[in-house]
Write an enzyme that holds these catalytic residues in place. Sequence first.
Site, mmCIF file in Angstrom:
data_model
loop_
_atom_site.group_PDB
_atom_site.id
_atom_site.type_symbol
_atom_site.label_atom_id
_atom_site.label_comp_id
_atom_site.label_asym_id
_atom_site.label_seq_id
_atom_site.Cartn_x
_atom_site.Cartn_y
_atom_site.Cartn_z
ATOM 1 N N SER A 131 0.747 -0.871 0.087
ATOM 2 C CA SER A 131 -0.091 -0.003 -0.049
ATOM 3 C C SER A 131 0.926 1.320 0.069
ATOM 4 O O SER A 131 1.840 1.241 0.985
ATOM 5 C CB SER A 131 -0.741 0.119 1.266
ATOM 6 O OG SER A 131 -1.713 -1.036 1.179
ATOM 7 N N ASP A 299 -14.954 -8.357 2.333
ATOM 8 C CA ASP A 299 -14.008 -7.344 3.003
ATOM 9 C C ASP A 299 -14.580 -6.124 3.230
ATOM 10 O O ASP A 299 -14.252 -5.456 4.451
ATOM 11 C CB ASP A 299 -12.589 -7.477 2.186
ATOM 12 C CG ASP A 299 -11.597 -6.460 3.130
ATOM 13 O OD1 ASP A 299 -11.324 -7.121 4.220
ATOM 14 O OD2 ASP A 299 -11.152 -5.934 2.533
ATOM 15 N N CYS A 343 -28.118 1.896 -19.118
ATOM 16 C CA CYS A 343 -26.751 2.610 -19.371
ATOM 17 C C CYS A 343 -26.065 1.875 -20.554
ATOM 18 O O CYS A 343 -25.854 0.610 -20.377
ATOM 19 C CB CYS A 343 -26.136 2.718 -18.037
ATOM 20 S SG CYS A 343 -24.547 3.574 -18.136
ATOM 21 N N CYS A 353 -18.832 -1.315 -7.195
ATOM 22 C CA CYS A 353 -18.913 -2.053 -6.012
ATOM 23 C C CYS A 353 -20.245 -1.538 -5.024
ATOM 24 O O CYS A 353 -20.509 -0.600 -5.163
ATOM 25 C CB CYS A 353 -17.786 -1.699 -5.039
ATOM 26 S SG CYS A 353 -17.770 -2.692 -3.566
#
Length: 411
Positions: A131, A299, A343, A353
Site C-alpha cells: 500500500s 471485506d 446505461c 462495487c
Amino acid sequence: MNKQAVSPFAKPVYVMLKPAGSVCNLACEYCYYLEKGKLYTHVKSHSMPEELLERFIQEYLSSQTMQQVLFTWHGGETLMRPVSFYRKALALQRKYAQGREIDNCIQTNGTLLNDEWCRFFKENNFLVGVSIDGPQEFHDEYRRNRQGLPSFVKVMKGIRLLKKYGVAYNAMAVINDYNVDYPLDFYNFFKELACQYIQFAPAVERVDAHAGDRVLTTPEQQHAAIKPAPFSVDAEKWGDFLCAIFDKWLEKDVGTYYIQLFDATLANWAGLPPGVCIFAQTCGHAGVMEFNGDVYACDHYVFPEYKLGNIYAKTITEMMYSPEQMKFGADKFDKLPAQCKACDYLFACNGECPKNRFLYTANGEYGLNYLCKGYKKFFNHAAPYMDYMKNELLAGRPPANVMRVAGQFST
C-alpha cells in the site's frame, strides 16, 4: 442485459484471511478496517491461533472445485504476525494440498519489511501487495502511525528490499480527495519506481456514529446525517484522474505497465472475465474470515448484519454457498436501478462495487453508484481505444498496438 445461468460451483471459493484481524501499526485516516476491532472488544488477543489456521486451511482446500487455489493474507497489517506463523501455514498447505497448486499473495503497508521477510517471500513465491499512495507528500497525508508520524520513508525502504531480493510485488494506491488532483505526478512516481503492476482504489466511505463507537456505514443505512467522509474522492475528479493517466499510458506504456482498472475495463469490453470483483456482474464468491473464525460476506461488508457464521459452527462451503450469500451476490445485478440497467456502459462496470451505491437516481430510485459520473466520463473517453484494443485482442494480436494509432482517435 440477460444474466447467464452459471452454477456457483463454477467459480473457486475465495475467502480472504485476516490473521491479525484489524490490528495494525499504522492508523491511516481513511482506513475502512481499523474500526472492525471494535466488533471484538471482548476478545483479548486478535491473533489467529494455529489451531484455527489449520482448520481453515484444511477446510478451504477441501472446499475447492479448481486445481489452482489462491490464499490471500490481509489485514490490518499482516506482518504483525511473525514469519513463523506463515511458515506454519505453508507446511499446512502442503499437508492438505492433495495435489492442488497453491499460490499465496499478501497485502502489507510495507513498513515492517526486512531482509528475513523478503527472503521468505522470494523462497516461497509470494506475490506481495504494498500500500503506497504515490509521492511522499501524497502518501503521508493520510498514511501515518498511531503517533501521527509519517510512513513513506519506511515503505520505500521496504520496496527497495523487495526489489533487492527479486520479490514479485504490486502497488495498491488509494485515491482520495488530496492526491486525485495530481494524476500525472502520481503515475510518474510509479514509473520512476519501475512498478509495473498498479491498482487504484478510490476512497469512498460515509460516516455516522452508531453502535460500539463505529462510524462507517453500509449503503443500506440512509438518513440525512450520513455524509461522505472528508477524505472521499470526488466522483468527477475520479473520472478526470483516470482519463489523464489513461492518456499518458497510451503514449508508450500499454503492455509494459499494467493498471488493474484499465485491464479489467478491456476485459469487459471484450466479453471476458474482468478479473476484479467490482466490475463483475455478480459478487458474493469472495468472503473474508476474521482472526476468530467469523466469516463475512465481503471485506467491505464486515458488519454484524453480513456475518455468515463461524468456521467452528459451519463449514466454509455451507457459509459461502448459503442462501444469504447467494442473495448477496445476486443483489449486485438485481438491485441495480433502472437507470443503470439502461446505461450503455452497464457491460463495462456492472454498477461497480455495491458498497458505493448509496445515491438516488434522477427518478428517485435508490442504488446509484457514488462514482457513476466519474466512470461514465472515463468510459466515454476511453471507448474508441477500448474498441480498438478489443479487436486486436480478439484477433490474437497485442492490444498494445493501440499505441501506434492512438493519435487517430478523438473523444
